[in-house]
Design an enzyme around this catalytic site. Structure first.
Site, mmCIF file in Angstrom:
data_model
loop_
_atom_site.group_PDB
_atom_site.id
_atom_site.type_symbol
_atom_site.label_atom_id
_atom_site.label_comp_id
_atom_site.label_asym_id
_atom_site.label_seq_id
_atom_site.Cartn_x
_atom_site.Cartn_y
_atom_site.Cartn_z
ATOM 1 C CB SER A 1 -4.313 2.374 -11.849
ATOM 2 O OG SER A 1 -4.273 0.962 -11.878
ATOM 3 C CE LYS B 1 13.604 0.841 -3.730
ATOM 4 N NZ LYS B 1 13.027 -0.571 -3.641
HETATM 5 P P1 NAP Z 1 3.743 -3.390 -8.220
HETATM 6 O O1 NAP Z 1 2.962 -3.963 -7.095
HETATM 7 O O2 NAP Z 1 4.106 -4.259 -9.356
HETATM 8 O O3 NAP Z 1 2.970 -2.101 -8.680
HETATM 9 C C1 NAP Z 1 3.461 -1.243 -9.691
HETATM 10 C C2 NAP Z 1 2.277 -0.702 -10.481
HETATM 11 O O4 NAP Z 1 2.797 0.153 -11.488
HETATM 12 C C3 NAP Z 1 1.495 -1.787 -11.176
HETATM 13 O O5 NAP Z 1 0.450 -2.256 -10.357
HETATM 14 C C4 NAP Z 1 0.989 -1.085 -12.401
HETATM 15 O O6 NAP Z 1 -0.238 -0.525 -12.054
HETATM 16 C C5 NAP Z 1 1.906 0.107 -12.632
HETATM 17 N N1 NAP Z 1 2.657 0.046 -13.888
HETATM 18 C C6 NAP Z 1 2.708 0.988 -14.852
HETATM 19 N N2 NAP Z 1 3.513 0.648 -15.843
HETATM 20 C C7 NAP Z 1 3.989 -0.552 -15.531
HETATM 21 C C8 NAP Z 1 4.867 -1.434 -16.182
HETATM 22 N N3 NAP Z 1 5.425 -1.137 -17.376
HETATM 23 N N4 NAP Z 1 5.143 -2.610 -15.576
HETATM 24 C C9 NAP Z 1 4.599 -2.921 -14.389
HETATM 25 N N5 NAP Z 1 3.754 -2.107 -13.726
HETATM 26 C C10 NAP Z 1 3.450 -0.933 -14.298
HETATM 27 O O7 NAP Z 1 5.126 -2.799 -7.667
HETATM 28 P P2 NAP Z 1 5.419 -2.130 -6.247
HETATM 29 O O8 NAP Z 1 5.911 -3.162 -5.311
HETATM 30 O O9 NAP Z 1 4.286 -1.275 -5.834
HETATM 31 O O10 NAP Z 1 6.707 -1.266 -6.630
HETATM 32 C C11 NAP Z 1 6.617 -0.064 -7.362
HETATM 33 C C12 NAP Z 1 7.840 0.763 -7.028
HETATM 34 O O11 NAP Z 1 7.839 1.001 -5.620
HETATM 35 C C13 NAP Z 1 9.163 0.043 -7.345
HETATM 36 O O12 NAP Z 1 10.104 0.952 -7.827
HETATM 37 C C14 NAP Z 1 9.607 -0.501 -5.990
HETATM 38 O O13 NAP Z 1 11.013 -0.596 -5.870
HETATM 39 C C15 NAP Z 1 9.065 0.576 -5.049
HETATM 40 N N6 NAP Z 1 8.828 0.086 -3.690
HETATM 41 C C16 NAP Z 1 8.164 -1.089 -3.457
HETATM 42 C C17 NAP Z 1 8.023 -1.562 -2.159
HETATM 43 C C18 NAP Z 1 7.287 -2.831 -1.835
HETATM 44 O O14 NAP Z 1 7.331 -3.267 -0.661
HETATM 45 N N7 NAP Z 1 6.593 -3.470 -2.753
HETATM 46 C C19 NAP Z 1 8.561 -0.850 -1.086
HETATM 47 C C20 NAP Z 1 9.174 0.362 -1.349
HETATM 48 C C21 NAP Z 1 9.318 0.812 -2.656
HETATM 49 P P3 NAP Z 1 -1.458 -0.530 -13.063
HETATM 50 O O15 NAP Z 1 -1.512 -1.915 -13.636
HETATM 51 O O16 NAP Z 1 -2.537 -0.199 -12.159
HETATM 52 O O17 NAP Z 1 -1.188 0.500 -14.089
#
Ligand code: NAP
Length: 308
Positions: free
Chosen positions: A36, A89
């Site tokens: 991360s 996903k």
């Molecule tokens: P998020 O909170 O934005 O977290 C994604 C993480 O990925 C970021 O914190 C970042 O971590 C890392 N990252 C690496 N490259 C990146 C880039 N180019 N742009 C943005 N982030 C980047 O998103 P999330 O909600 O966890 O979702 C991630 C995946 O899980 C998505 O595909 C989403 O559809 C899926 N998902 C989400 C949920 C939900 O409820 N949120 C539920 C089921 C599935 P670092 O900054 O630490 O590197």
């Protein structure tokens, strides 16, 4: 059994809410590290990127919890390094980028798992079993939630490859494609794009099957405040089947069949352990294909600007 040593890449919302607790609750896995740029998980080493994670710690598998955009390159690196890979996903930003991942997994003899967490919701298996012997006359899908509540500050979700309202909507399509006994295909779609955003905030979809048009109708909307709706209703000659709460609650006719707890990610990690144990992969692209079709044939309509 020796636990599968797993690393998490992308320590964001879903990694913290679901992956870390699910891995730690499952004795088939041991969390050994994270990659991360901005966060860390207590108790395991954190690395700035996937390459240093792969070099810095002995592991068997990685769970990619980053958004779909950057996921393909990371998955390929991990597969080529001989690691089993779990994809959040949607499994990719395009359909064809999955092809070389499937090929690499086969070549390296490792497991690739494109997860669909909603398929593991408590009512989905029973819904599938009940519908298997019935003719579905019509299915109505309503997936309506408040984007400000569920995706605060997630700029990537509005960018090309971020899917917009299809980020949750694809969860509904993963359930629909799992429980319907017959394949469906998209026949029309309307996608609403805020004037200041590159991805849709709402969508209406119509699907046909071999027996006729408008078999499945779906409405996805990110502008719903107040009570949130994640409901699928299937009408059959034997009565209605209703899945609510994203698949956790199942009612058939007047009978409440299941009103379950949140078991989705426990189910995902049970399945991943089984795939690794059996040397198999599971990559079902039907939900992603429906979304790609919607972008392909959907009418794009501009609507009001949206600000977080
Ligand atoms: P998020 O909170 O934005 O977290 C994604 C993480 O990925 C970021 O914190 C970042 O971590 C890392 N990252 C690496 N490259 C990146 C880039 N180019 N742009 C943005 N982030 C980047 O998103 P999330 O909600 O966890 O979702 C991630 C995946 O899980 C998505 O595909 C989403 O559809 C899926 N998902 C989400 C949920 C939900 O409820 N949120 C539920 C089921 C599935 P670092 O900054 O630490 O590197």
């Amino acid at each position: 059994m020796t636990p599968i040593r797993i690393g998490i890449v992308g320590v964001g919302k879903i990694a913290c809410d679901q992956h870390v607790p699910s891995i730690r609750a499952n004795p088939a896995f041991r969390l050994v590290g994270t990659a991360s740029r901005n966060a860390a998980i207590e108790g395991v080493p954190n690395f700035p990127d996937i390459d240093s994670l792969l070099e810095g710690v002995d592991l068997d598998a990685v769970a990619l919890c980053v958004p779909p955009g950057p996921r393909h390159d990371m998955a390929l690196r991990a597969l080529v390094a001989g690691k089993h890979v779990l994809l959040e996903k949607p499994p990719g930003a395009t359909l064809s980028e999955l092809d070389d991942l499937v090929a690499a997994a086969g070549r390296e003899k490792v497991s690739l798992f494109a997860t669909w967490h909603s398929r593991h919701a408590a009512g989905v298996a029973a819904a599938k079993a009940w519908l298997a012997t019935r003719m579905v006359r019509r299915m109505q899908v309503d997936w309506k939630e408040d984007v400000r509540r569920w995706h605060p500050g997630q700029a990537w979700i509005w960018e090309p490859g971020g899917f917009g309202v299809f980020d949750p909507g694809i969860n509904a399509l993963s359930i629909v494609s799992e429980i319907l006994p017959k394949p469906i295909h998209l026949t029309s779609a309307t996608l609403l794009f805020p004037g200041n955003r590159a991805q849709p905030i709402a969508a209406d979809l119509a699907f046909a099957d071999a027996d006729g048009d408008d078999r499945v109708m779906a409405t996805f909307d990110w502008r719903q405040t107040g009570p949130q709706t994640w409901t699928i209703t299937a009408s059959t000659d034997d009565g209605d089947l209703v899945l609510e709460n994203g698949g956790a609650k199942l009612t058939i006719g007047d009978d409440l069949v299941v009103d379950g707890a949140d078991v989705e990610y426990a189910g995902i990690y049970r399945r991943f352990a089984a795939l690794v144990g059996q040397g198999e992969s599971d990559v079902d692209l039907r939900p992603l294909r429906h979304v790609a079709d919607a972008f392909m044939i959907g009418r794009h309509v501009r609507t009001d600007d949206f600000d977080d």
